[in-house]
Design an enzyme around this catalytic site. Structure first.
Site, PDB file in Angstrom:
ATOM      1  N   GLY A 231      21.194  -1.761  10.634  1.00 52.32           N
ATOM      2  CA  GLY A 231      20.597  -1.671  11.540  1.00 52.32           C
ATOM      3  C   GLY A 231      18.971  -1.302  11.374  1.00 52.32           C
ATOM      4  O   GLY A 231      17.990  -2.057  11.547  1.00 52.32           O
ATOM      5  N   ARG A 258     -17.276 -13.286   4.872  1.00 50.17           N
ATOM      6  CA  ARG A 258     -17.988 -12.946   3.613  1.00 50.17           C
ATOM      7  C   ARG A 258     -18.450 -14.321   2.930  1.00 50.17           C
ATOM      8  O   ARG A 258     -17.550 -15.322   2.467  1.00 50.17           O
ATOM      9  CB  ARG A 258     -16.929 -12.359   2.698  1.00 50.17           C
ATOM     10  CG  ARG A 258     -17.409 -12.091   1.507  1.00 50.17           C
ATOM     11  CD  ARG A 258     -18.268 -11.158   1.290  1.00 50.17           C
ATOM     12  NE  ARG A 258     -18.275 -10.620  -0.068  1.00 50.17           N
ATOM     13  CZ  ARG A 258     -19.559  -9.783  -0.730  1.00 50.17           C
ATOM     14  NH1 ARG A 258     -20.438  -9.276   0.579  1.00 50.17           N
ATOM     15  NH2 ARG A 258     -19.474  -9.559  -1.752  1.00 50.17           N
ATOM     16  N   GLN A 269     -11.118 -23.690  -2.061  1.00 52.55           N
ATOM     17  CA  GLN A 269      -9.867 -24.045  -2.350  1.00 52.55           C
ATOM     18  C   GLN A 269      -8.643 -22.805  -2.866  1.00 52.55           C
ATOM     19  O   GLN A 269      -7.576 -22.817  -2.347  1.00 52.55           O
ATOM     20  CB  GLN A 269      -9.565 -25.214  -3.128  1.00 52.55           C
ATOM     21  CG  GLN A 269      -8.247 -25.985  -2.613  1.00 52.55           C
ATOM     22  CD  GLN A 269      -8.330 -27.371  -3.247  1.00 52.55           C
ATOM     23  OE1 GLN A 269      -8.572 -27.676  -4.291  1.00 52.55           O
ATOM     24  NE2 GLN A 269      -7.979 -28.473  -2.338  1.00 52.55           N
ATOM     25  N   GLU A 353      15.058   3.638   3.244  1.00 50.93           N
ATOM     26  CA  GLU A 353      16.208   2.884   3.960  1.00 50.93           C
ATOM     27  C   GLU A 353      16.931   1.815   3.084  1.00 50.93           C
ATOM     28  O   GLU A 353      17.495   0.790   3.399  1.00 50.93           O
ATOM     29  CB  GLU A 353      15.993   2.208   5.423  1.00 50.93           C
ATOM     30  CG  GLU A 353      15.766   3.199   6.373  1.00 50.93           C
ATOM     31  CD  GLU A 353      15.385   3.056   7.642  1.00 50.93           C
ATOM     32  OE1 GLU A 353      16.339   2.201   8.023  1.00 50.93           O
ATOM     33  OE2 GLU A 353      14.700   3.536   8.323  1.00 50.93           O
ATOM     34  N   THR A 355      16.523   1.022  -1.193  1.00 50.38           N
ATOM     35  CA  THR A 355      15.431   0.433  -2.254  1.00 50.38           C
ATOM     36  C   THR A 355      15.711  -1.274  -2.480  1.00 50.38           C
ATOM     37  O   THR A 355      16.742  -1.635  -1.813  1.00 50.38           O
ATOM     38  CB  THR A 355      15.454   0.880  -3.638  1.00 50.38           C
ATOM     39  OG1 THR A 355      16.740   0.443  -4.049  1.00 50.38           O
ATOM     40  CG2 THR A 355      15.202   2.473  -3.784  1.00 50.38           C
ATOM     41  N   SER A 356      14.786  -1.926  -2.885  1.00 54.43           N
ATOM     42  CA  SER A 356      14.874  -3.215  -2.993  1.00 54.43           C
ATOM     43  C   SER A 356      16.180  -3.501  -4.132  1.00 54.43           C
ATOM     44  O   SER A 356      17.012  -4.497  -3.880  1.00 54.43           O
ATOM     45  CB  SER A 356      13.799  -4.011  -3.553  1.00 54.43           C
ATOM     46  OG  SER A 356      12.761  -4.040  -2.704  1.00 54.43           O
TER      47      SER A 356
END
Lengths: 369, 259
Positions: A231, A258, A269, A353, A355-356
């Site tokens: 959660g 800017r 682009q 909570e 790590t990756s």
């Protein structure tokens, strides 16, 4: 309408303080009080326990919108709601729910969660904090570290070993109130980001709590911790999403204003293509986060969904904020602009909570089960 | 105490742009908001409710999507919401609008009507006072502060020179200024509940007004011409005596090749 309300609140009440609380490493107590009045501390909780009667989608939107302007404020709400309110609601006895939920939902009491220890980080099962039953009381001993909301929370959901011989099944969860003798808050961490959030150590020195403060079943603590973190990942993914969107908003504004080589940065682009890619990732994060929140609301399994949402949203937040600083050039590196703060705040979402790497373990675990 | 608050959904004029070719407002993509003066009025009503207890009914006339602004009012704390919506109301000017609102309010029980001073999309400041005339009750406009004391409403009325403190017994109508009080935020629980409460939908047959007085038919106002005001440069101000001023004026006129 809900998003509009939170956004208006965030822009008017939270944003003006964001740089200051970061600079001073100050917990935003005044914001906590204001959020309490609006009912932000009990969004997904049913009204019978004093909540707002909303759902996890609303909760996710709230954390996102707050984090869009201030990562600290987002995590104060997330840690409180996902890591303290939710486990008491989901695993508490009726008596515990009646005692704690109304005050947590109203924001009178703030909540926190104590799992991590110096030697139990990603390997959360290596708990060294112990709880021993003596008569009608549990006696807790040990230390917890990196605890969000520490010192400001009144209620802590804490994990401790009740039977070491049983390993993971010997861990239990407890509810500890801040004014319990033997409980104290130790050293406050000085951090890279989310510097307004209070992160500190919890010390249990013969801390005696009533027997009835056991949360869930004896030995069921590890399951509660893992479920709670599922959660929590919805909350942290929402925080990461908010930080990323905030950095996008700042960069769109800056690159339009800017001018270099006679035209706005946004007219190049290179800017347009990079920004288009980033916004696509932010939107993908948003859909992953909401999908996980929706599954939780529907009572469906969502553990891997929450892990994917957090993994992707956190890595997107880091990428977006890093590029946002780059788009701002030298100005972006200064504290004149909020993007450097956002970049520092984003980093923690790849760490706490789970790590990756932990998220990848959870996702792979579901794939290869 | 029963209070009726008249509110209007308006385009957020701070975000509106004007089509440079046609000179008309570009409404697409412009968010709709509760008119600020009306929001101030709702806040005043809710403060009376908080302090003395009151039933607050919000009413608006508009297309079906005006439902949203009523739900916002419910989420802030209003008790009841009425949406006047009917094709027969369409094309209404201020007179036809005030006739419809007064007709609806006539069927309710109330002690006080609050309306915003004016809407940011029309700036007429006519609807509130007209409702009071239709209902034949006293009115005080430009109210910046409202209190309840000894069975009377005590108000601070803004004027160009300063303010007046006036007391009025109900039933009466007040038009109020947004600057009078900072409106509260919606509450999370209020938002959830706002979608559970009903918004009453009333058509022309539900109110006590002759149909001839409603919508385009009941609107004597005709728009002769709409145009965008041209931009003018800010002038220069010289504070000098008359003789010197003549010299400056002549040189400026020569500079612009007028003389």
């Amino acid at each position: 309408m809900f998003r509009q309300m939170i956004r208006e609140f965030a822009d008017k009440e939270v944003k003006p303080l964001a740089a200051e609380i970061d600079e001073q490493e100050r917990f935003p107590m005044e914001t906590v009080k204001k959020m309490a009045e609006l009912g932000i501390f009990g969004i997904p909780l049913p009204t019978e326990y004093g909540g707002a009667g909303g759902d996890n989608i609303m909760y996710s939107i709230a954390v996102e919108e707050l984090s869009r302007v201030c990562g600290t404020t987002g995590v104060v709400v997330s840690a409180h709601t996902s890591l303290c309110l939710a486990p008491i609601f989901e695993h508490g006895t009726e008596e515990q729910k009646r005692k704690y939920l109304p005050k947590l939902a109203s924001g009178e009491w703030l909540g926190a969660f104590g799992l991590t220890e110096p030697n139990a980080g990603t390997d959360a099962s290596a708990q060294q904090t112990t709880a021993v039953l003596e008569g009608d009381e549990w006696v807790l001993n040990g230390n917890k570290i990196f605890i969000t909301n520490a010192g400001y929370a009144h209620v802590y959901v804490v994990f401790a070993m009740t039977d070491k011989s049983k390993g993971v099944k010997g861990i239990s969860a407890f509810i500890v109130e801040a004014d319990t003798p033997g409980f104290s808050v130790g050293k406050k961490e000085l951090k890279l980001g989310i510097r307004g959030s209070a992160t500190a150590e919890l010390i249990f020195d013969n801390c005696r709590i009533p027997k009835d403060n056991l949360l869930g079943k004896l030995g069921g603590g590890f399951g509660i911790a893992m479920k709670t973190l599922d959660g929590g990942r919805v909350g942290i993914a929402s925080q990461a999403l908010g930080i990323a969107q905030g950095a996008m908003d700042e960069t769109v504004r800056y690159t339009k204003e800017r001018k270099q080589f006679g035209k706005s940065l946004s007219a190049f682009q290179n800017t347009q293509f990079q920004m288009a890619d980033l916004q696509t990732k932010v939107e993908a994060s948003r859909l992953l986060v909401r999908s996980a929140a929706f599954k939780k609301d529907m009572g469906q399994p969502y553990s891997a969904d929450a892990a994917m949402a957090k993994l992707f949203a956190a890595e997107t937040a880091m990428e977006v904020t890093t590029k946002a600083v780059q788009f701002h050039g030298g100005y972006g590196y200064t504290r004149e602009y909020p993007v450097e703060r956002m970049m520092r705040d984003a980093k923690i979402t790849e760490i706490y909570e789970g790590t990756s790497e932990v998220q990848r373990m959870v996702i792979a675990g579901k794939l290869f089960k | 105490m029963k209070i009726v608050v008249c509110i209007k959904q308006v385009p957020d004029t701070t975000e509106i742009k004007i089509n440079p070719v046609t000179g008309t407002l570009i409404r697409e993509g412009v968010p709709s908001i509760m008119n600020p003066d009306d929001k101030g009025g709702l806040e005043m009503a809710l403060r009376l409710k908080d302090k003395y207890g009151a039933e607050v009914t919000v009413i608006t006339m508009g297309p079906p999507q005006a439902d949203l602004v009523l739900r916002e009012a419910l989420a802030m704390g209003a008790d009841k919401a009425i949406l006047l919506t009917d094709r027969k109301f369409a094309g209404a000017d201020t007179l036809a609008t005030s006739n419809a609102l007064a007709g609806a309010i006539r069927t309710l029980k109330w002690d006080l009507i609050i309306a915003g001073r004016q809407a940011i999309d029309g700036d007429t400041a006519q609807v509130g006072p007209q409702i009071a005339e239709h209902l034949d009750v006293p009115q005080i406009s430009y109210v910046a502060d409202l209190e309840w004391d000894n069975n009377r409403f005590v108000v601070k009325k803004e004027t160009e020179e300063g303010y007046q403190r006036l007391a009025v017994a109900g039933p009466c109508l007040l038009t109020v200024l947004a600057s009078g009080c900072k409106a509260r935020y919606m509450n999370v629980r209020g938002i959830v509940e706002a979608y559970q409460k009903p918004v009453e939908i009333w058509g022309a047959d539900r109110i006590e007004v002759d149909e001839e007085k409603l919508g385009l038919k009941g609107s004597p106002t005709r728009v002769a011409k709409a145009f965008t005001k041209g931009l003018k440069q800010a002038g220069e101000v010289f504070e000098v005596d008359a003789e010197e001023a003549v010299g400056i004026i002549i040189s400026k006129l020569k500079e612009k090749f007028i003389i």
